[in-house]
Design an enzyme around this catalytic site. Structure first.
Site, short mmCIF file in Angstrom:
data_model
loop_
_atom_site.label_atom_id
_atom_site.label_comp_id
_atom_site.label_asym_id
_atom_site.label_seq_id
_atom_site.Cartn_x
_atom_site.Cartn_y
_atom_site.Cartn_z
CG HIS A 1 19.24 7.87 57.59
ND1 HIS A 1 19.36 7.10 56.46
CD2 HIS A 1 18.82 9.09 57.15
CE1 HIS A 1 19.01 7.82 55.40
NE2 HIS A 1 18.69 9.03 55.79
CB THR B 1 7.64 18.58 70.35
OG1 THR B 1 6.51 19.38 70.71
CG2 THR B 1 8.28 18.01 71.61
CB CYS C 1 16.85 9.52 47.37
SG CYS C 1 17.55 9.29 48.97
N1 PLP Z 1 22.09 14.22 50.64
C1 PLP Z 1 22.77 13.10 50.39
C2 PLP Z 1 24.13 13.19 49.77
C3 PLP Z 1 22.22 11.85 50.67
O1 PLP Z 1 22.91 10.74 50.40
C4 PLP Z 1 20.93 11.80 51.25
C5 PLP Z 1 20.28 10.50 51.55
O2 PLP Z 1 20.22 9.63 50.72
C6 PLP Z 1 20.26 13.00 51.53
C7 PLP Z 1 20.87 14.19 51.21
C8 PLP Z 1 18.90 13.01 52.16
O3 PLP Z 1 19.02 12.76 53.52
P1 PLP Z 1 17.74 12.42 54.44
O4 PLP Z 1 17.43 10.98 54.17
O5 PLP Z 1 18.20 12.67 55.83
O6 PLP Z 1 16.65 13.32 54.04
#
Ligand code: PLP
Length: 398
Positions: free
Chosen positions: A213, A253, A342
């Protein structure tokens, strides 16, 4: 079919958090939802055809990073890939940095293993000398000075490109050190896949994590690259066990449609014209904004060394802190972010208005600057008119 990409009149400059699906990816998804619905484990023709499409996508992705197809394992995203690294590898000591994504930092802490946090300079770079010292002090390889020490199995985890400040680490140099001291080398390549060249063999990478994504592919799909030499030990320690899909590394799956779409999204991102466009837009926006009073660029000062599309800026003359400025821009139709999307889930409401980004703090950036920082992350879907609009809005605010 005509595809409508409606951004509701918003200017979207938050492409490090996530990206809109590319029109070609939507087309591939719609087609595959209609035609490729069978279970790839089924032995009938439709099942075999779904399996074939997964394998084509796997081969394309593997080739793009100079890996073998059997070294790519699909799973739900980079968070799962990063967790898999810390749960399944065999190690006693983790060497990592405080600017890693939460999905590296939290599993590292939860592992209960010893952690050495590397220092970062103001631009977010680790020191290769410090890394070598720690490796030499702890590795199984006998040091030249023959100092007594307890040799440890070491896991080094350093992200390729930082999502907040765009620092690109020298993964080739890190890989050479890991090879020399027999450490496992993992890199979170979420922000760099499709944007920077990755060659797992040349950089001596043992594991990488990636996510669809972040490059105009679907959410909920990623992969972990596991070098052949590590696979035997990891398969036995998979987090999700069951039907043994993905050769036991990740049961369940397969997300066939998203896997096909991931390969398409990666193919689009690798287009040199698109990569150049992002670099150009980044340069142009900085040229426009750098003349504003009291603007500070956080992270690498040389744009050439910075992840394409990333600008992390503090406007010192504005009375807004990061989150207030994000809201002010949102009111005017522009989406940017403060810090990593996040981590914002983890802060409580009051804290979010006083706390600055942990990445900026790890780079020893002055708190006054850090608490005003916003991240602008561009993609090839953006254009110059949007840069102009943002510049106008910020100029008025300043
Ligand atoms: N690692 C980094 C550097 C990211 O920017 C992110 C997403 O914000 C992730 C890991 C986590 O990825 P996912 O959303 O696919 O769990």
């Amino acid at each position: 079919m005509a595809l409508k990409q409606d951004f509701m009149n918003k200017i979207y400059f938050d492409n490090s958090a996530t990206t809109a699906l590319a029109a070609e990816v939507i087309e591939v998804l719609i087609d595959s939802f209609q035609t490729t619905f069978a279970n790839p484990s089924s032995v009938h023709g439709l099942g075999k055809s779904a399996k074939k499409k997964i394998e084509e996508a796997r081969t394309f992705i593997a080739n793009s990073i100079n890996a073998e197809p059997n070294e790519i394992f699909f799973l739900s995203g980079a968070t799962e890939a990063n967790n898999t690294v810390f749960k399944a590898c065999d190690y006693d000591l983790i060497i990592t940095s405080p600017s890693e994504h939460a999905s590296v930092i939290e599993p590292a802490k939860a592992s209960g293993k010893e952690i050495f946090w590397l220092n970062l300079d103001q631009e977010g770079y680790i020191s290769l000398d410090e890394l070598e010292n720690i490796l030499a002090q702890n590795s199984k390889i006998e040091a030249l000075d023959k100092r007594p020490r307890i040799p440890k199995k070491i896991l080094v985890s350093i992200m390729h490109a930082n999502s907040e400040i765009g620092t690109v680490q020298d993964i080739k140099a890190i890989g050479n050190l890991c090879e020399k001291y027999e450490a496992i080398f993992h890199s979170d390549c979420v922000q760099s896949l499709g944007k920077l060249d990755i060659d797992v063999k040349n950089s001596k990478l043992d594991l990488i994590s990636a996510s669809a994504h972040k490059l105009h592919g679907p959410k909920g799909l990623g992969f972990i690259y596991i070098a052949n030499k590590l696979q035997e030990s990891i398969v036995d320690k998979a987090i999700i066990i069951g039907g043994g899909q993905e050769r036991g590394v990740r049961s369940g799956t397969e997300n066939v449609n998203s896997i096909i779409a991931f390969a398409k999204a990666l193919e689009i991102s690798l287009d040199p014209e698109k990569r150049n466009k992002v670099k150009e837009l980044q340069k142009k926006l900085w040229m426009k904004l750098k003349n504003l009073k009291s603007v500070v660029l956080n992270g690498p000062q040389n744009l050439e060394n910075r992840l394409g599309g990333n600008l992390n800026l503090s406007f010192m003359d504005l009375k807004f802190n990061s989150e207030q400025l994000v809201l002010q821009l949102d009111l005017r139709g522009v989406c940017v972010s403060s810090g990593s999307a996040c981590t914002s889930n983890k802060k409580n409401f009051e804290d979010s208005f006083i706390e600055s980004s942990y990445v900026l703090r790890a780079c020893h950036i002055d708190e006054n600057i850090a608490k005003r920082a916003i991240r602008i992350s561009l993609s090839w879907m953006n254009d110059e008119a949007e840069l102009e609009k943002l510049t106008e809005i910020i100029t008025k605010l300043v």
